[in-house]
Design a protein around this motif. Sequence first.
Motif, PDB file in Angstrom:
ATOM      1  N   GLU A  41       0.827  -1.209   0.000  1.00  0.00           N
ATOM      2  CA  GLU A  41       0.000   0.000   0.000  1.00  0.00           C
ATOM      3  C   GLU A  41       0.860   1.258   0.000  1.00  0.00           C
ATOM      4  O   GLU A  41       0.532   2.252  -0.658  1.00  0.00           O
ATOM      5  CB  GLU A  41      -0.932  -0.020   1.211  1.00  0.00           C
ATOM      6  CG  GLU A  41      -2.021  -1.096   1.116  1.00  0.00           C
ATOM      7  CD  GLU A  41      -2.871  -1.174   2.370  1.00  0.00           C
ATOM      8  OE1 GLU A  41      -4.076  -1.494   2.243  1.00  0.00           O
ATOM      9  OE2 GLU A  41      -2.337  -0.944   3.491  1.00  0.00           O
ATOM     10  N   GLY A  45       0.749   4.021  -2.760  1.00  0.00           N
ATOM     11  CA  GLY A  45       0.267   5.326  -2.296  1.00  0.00           C
ATOM     12  C   GLY A  45      -1.216   5.355  -2.027  1.00  0.00           C
ATOM     13  O   GLY A  45      -1.846   6.427  -2.088  1.00  0.00           O
ATOM     14  N   THR A  46      -1.811   4.202  -1.732  1.00  0.00           N
ATOM     15  CA  THR A  46      -3.238   4.120  -1.440  1.00  0.00           C
ATOM     16  C   THR A  46      -3.510   2.864  -0.635  1.00  0.00           C
ATOM     17  O   THR A  46      -2.708   1.926  -0.632  1.00  0.00           O
ATOM     18  CB  THR A  46      -4.065   4.084  -2.743  1.00  0.00           C
ATOM     19  OG1 THR A  46      -5.456   4.151  -2.422  1.00  0.00           O
ATOM     20  CG2 THR A  46      -3.792   2.811  -3.540  1.00  0.00           C
ATOM     21  N   THR A  47      -4.623   2.837   0.066  1.00  0.00           N
ATOM     22  CA  THR A  47      -4.996   1.643   0.831  1.00  0.00           C
ATOM     23  C   THR A  47      -5.777   0.690  -0.059  1.00  0.00           C
ATOM     24  O   THR A  47      -6.536   1.118  -0.944  1.00  0.00           O
ATOM     25  CB  THR A  47      -5.856   2.018   2.047  1.00  0.00           C
ATOM     26  OG1 THR A  47      -7.012   2.729   1.595  1.00  0.00           O
ATOM     27  CG2 THR A  47      -5.062   2.870   3.030  1.00  0.00           C
ATOM     28  N   GLU A  50     -10.011  -1.889   3.740  1.00  0.00           N
ATOM     29  CA  GLU A  50     -10.560  -1.168   4.877  1.00  0.00           C
ATOM     30  C   GLU A  50     -10.552  -2.134   6.053  1.00  0.00           C
ATOM     31  O   GLU A  50     -11.241  -3.154   6.030  1.00  0.00           O
ATOM     32  CB  GLU A  50     -11.991  -0.697   4.589  1.00  0.00           C
ATOM     33  CG  GLU A  50     -12.094   0.359   3.505  1.00  0.00           C
ATOM     34  CD  GLU A  50     -13.530   0.741   3.210  1.00  0.00           C
ATOM     35  OE1 GLU A  50     -14.440   0.052   3.737  1.00  0.00           O
ATOM     36  OE2 GLU A  50     -13.749   1.688   2.454  1.00  0.00           O
ATOM     37  N   THR A  59     -11.031  -1.753  -0.771  1.00  0.00           N
ATOM     38  CA  THR A  59     -11.376  -0.389  -1.146  1.00  0.00           C
ATOM     39  C   THR A  59     -11.632  -0.356  -2.651  1.00  0.00           C
ATOM     40  O   THR A  59     -11.450  -1.357  -3.361  1.00  0.00           O
ATOM     41  CB  THR A  59     -10.241   0.566  -0.789  1.00  0.00           C
ATOM     42  OG1 THR A  59      -9.084   0.206  -1.564  1.00  0.00           O
ATOM     43  CG2 THR A  59      -9.900   0.509   0.696  1.00  0.00           C
ATOM     44  N   ALA A  61      -9.814   1.149  -4.726  1.00  0.00           N
ATOM     45  CA  ALA A  61      -8.500   0.890  -5.316  1.00  0.00           C
ATOM     46  C   ALA A  61      -8.190  -0.602  -5.289  1.00  0.00           C
ATOM     47  O   ALA A  61      -7.646  -1.164  -6.245  1.00  0.00           O
ATOM     48  CB  ALA A  61      -7.423   1.668  -4.568  1.00  0.00           C
TER      49      ALA A  61
END
Length: 296
Positions: A41, A45-47, A50, A59, A61
Amino acid sequence: MISMKQLRYFVEIAESGSFSGAAQRLFVAQSALSRQIKELESHLGTTLFERTARQPNLTQAGLAFLPRAKAILIDVDSAGRLASSVGQGQSGTLRLCHASTVPLVGKLQEVLSHYLSLAPAVSVEVCVESSAIQLQDLLHHRMDIGLLRLPVLHQPDDLTLLPLFREQVVVAVGPTHHLASESRIALAQLRDESFVSVPHPQRGGLSYLSFELCAKAGFSPKPAQVYSVKRTQSLLVQAGFGIALLPASTARASSLHAIEITDEGCESEVVLAYREHASPLVAAFVAHFKEAFSSH
């Protein structure tokens, strides 16, 4: 950089629905699994998940990333199997060339078909060339396997010739030829006949063998008015332009009248040619033919 381990961990968590379940199926500690996902992650640069009290949910993404991650894993696995298969001689393309007088029929066809049934991931590209050209193409890696008739006048040191089988050479004549009623004949009786084949001084093969056999019988074959170095000999014989010394199988396949030769040693040998230190694919092909013809 994203690692294959991170992709596998991500997909496993998404499909199992929990970090603990994925850890059990992957036989790794849950803490190590969580650490790899956090690194993934961070790199993206993103999750991707959740984190909830019950189970991790993908998510947006993560939902977008999942099918691509699965496709990458499938491609890598497929590439690995392909590389292993090629390396073990079980997959790939073989370039096979045969002389026009060594057609892929009879025993050769049977052995080739059996080999292909055992190696469904192998394909064979076939061409027809003279023995001399085959040897040069082998030497310069333009082909992998050659099927030709002896004699070979100039054999490169890096090539191996594996004997497969021998067969009788016969006198082939057309249906209207004055010898068409004969069943057996001595070569010396052909002294005044016209031959539709002529030997090439720098090449071996069947035409050169024919010249040698006639020379042993005390004469040089007289060229017909229409003659051929190789491929159209059967057609010229059929049309009545002259006679030819041909392997018995070739004469039969061309529907020519075959006359048995009473002289000793009137045989033609077929060999399989390949490079020394060949690839596993070529080695497996050669081994199959060697075993199949060992008692032929």
